[in-house]
Design an enzyme around this catalytic site. Structure first.
Site, short mmCIF file in Angstrom:
data_model
loop_
_atom_site.label_atom_id
_atom_site.label_comp_id
_atom_site.label_asym_id
_atom_site.label_seq_id
_atom_site.Cartn_x
_atom_site.Cartn_y
_atom_site.Cartn_z
CG HIS A 244 47.72 30.28 62.86
ND1 HIS A 244 46.79 31.15 62.32
CD2 HIS A 244 47.01 29.30 63.47
CE1 HIS A 244 45.57 30.71 62.61
NE2 HIS A 244 45.67 29.58 63.30
CG ASP B 244 42.45 30.60 64.05
OD1 ASP B 244 42.46 29.49 63.47
OD2 ASP B 244 43.32 30.97 64.86
CD GLU C 199 42.06 24.73 66.94
OE1 GLU C 199 42.36 25.46 65.96
OE2 GLU C 199 42.81 24.59 67.91
CG HIS D 41 42.98 26.06 62.18
ND1 HIS D 41 43.99 26.87 62.64
CD2 HIS D 41 43.52 25.29 61.20
CE1 HIS D 41 45.10 26.58 61.97
NE2 HIS D 41 44.84 25.63 61.10
ZN LIG Z 1 44.09 28.46 63.99
#
Ligand SMILES: [Zn+2]
Length: 202
Positions: free
Chosen positions: A117, A124, A181, A184
């Site tokens: 990021h 995301d 995740e 992500h």
């Molecule tokens: Zn992320």
């Protein structure tokens, strides 16, 4: 509100009050004009840190990652859906701010190491219907429970298929998924350094 702008690389804020041209290594996705849903909890207090981390919500990415996200968004819209952007480029100073509030490496990357990021190479995202209503993804963004794992065992059939659809759209556009995740995705076809660039706010 971010207005559509003739120059892809500039953001026009609040009518004509301020036109900011970004450094050329950054692209700002104009979510409304480009058919995305921008729902950025870090620009508000409704996130796991319970603090407002960003001064305002902006989706900045490195050019190659921005092109890939645009391609995924186009495919989503062709199928009757919209991609929801929860987070994208996260300036290193903001990473520090998050880490100061929640100094736990399970949830927040160590600012000393940084994350994708912080390089402008991770997003995301979730999926919404054409009206912008988030689909049932079997968990919420930044819910750091076992539900975050893409292969969480207790998912319903629809929840699993929604995650699979999001993954197919993103990987089809060049992103790599992250098993831990469901929201992500990394763009690894080009590398960029960690960045401290702060986007302008009204
Ligand atoms: Zn992320």
């Amino acid at each position: 509100m971010v207005k559509a702008s003739a120059a892809k690389n500039s953001i026009q804020l609040e009518e004509d009050s301020l036109v900011v041209t970004l450094p050329e290594e950054w692209i700002a996705i104009d979510a409304a004009a480009e058919g995305f849903v921008l729902d950025m909890p870090y620009a508000d207090t409704a996130n796991f840190t319970h603090r407002k981390i960003y001064d305002c919500a902006r989706c900045l990415l490195r050019p190659e990652a921005a092109m890939a996200l645009r391609a995924a968004g186009k495919q989503a819209r062709a199928a009757g859906f919209r991609i929801v952007i929860f987070d994208a480029y996260r300036p290193l100073p903001y990473q520090q701010k998050m880490y100061d509030v929640v100094p736990d490496k399970r949830y927040v990357a160590d600012p000393a190491k940084g994350s994708m990021h912080n390089r402008g190479l991770a997003v995301d995202v979730g999926l919404a219907d054409s009206s912008g209503k988030l689909l049932d993804m079997g968990g919420h963004f930044d819910d750091f429970s076992e539900r975050a794992a893409y292969h969480y065992a207790a998912l319903g059939k629809l929840q699993h298929s929604n995650r699979a659809m999001l993954r197919a759209l993103m990987t089809g556009a060049g992103f790599e998924p992250y098993e831990g995740e469901w929201w992500h995705f990394n763009y690894r076809k080009k590398d960029y350094p960690l960045s401290v660039y702060l986007w302008p706010c009204p």
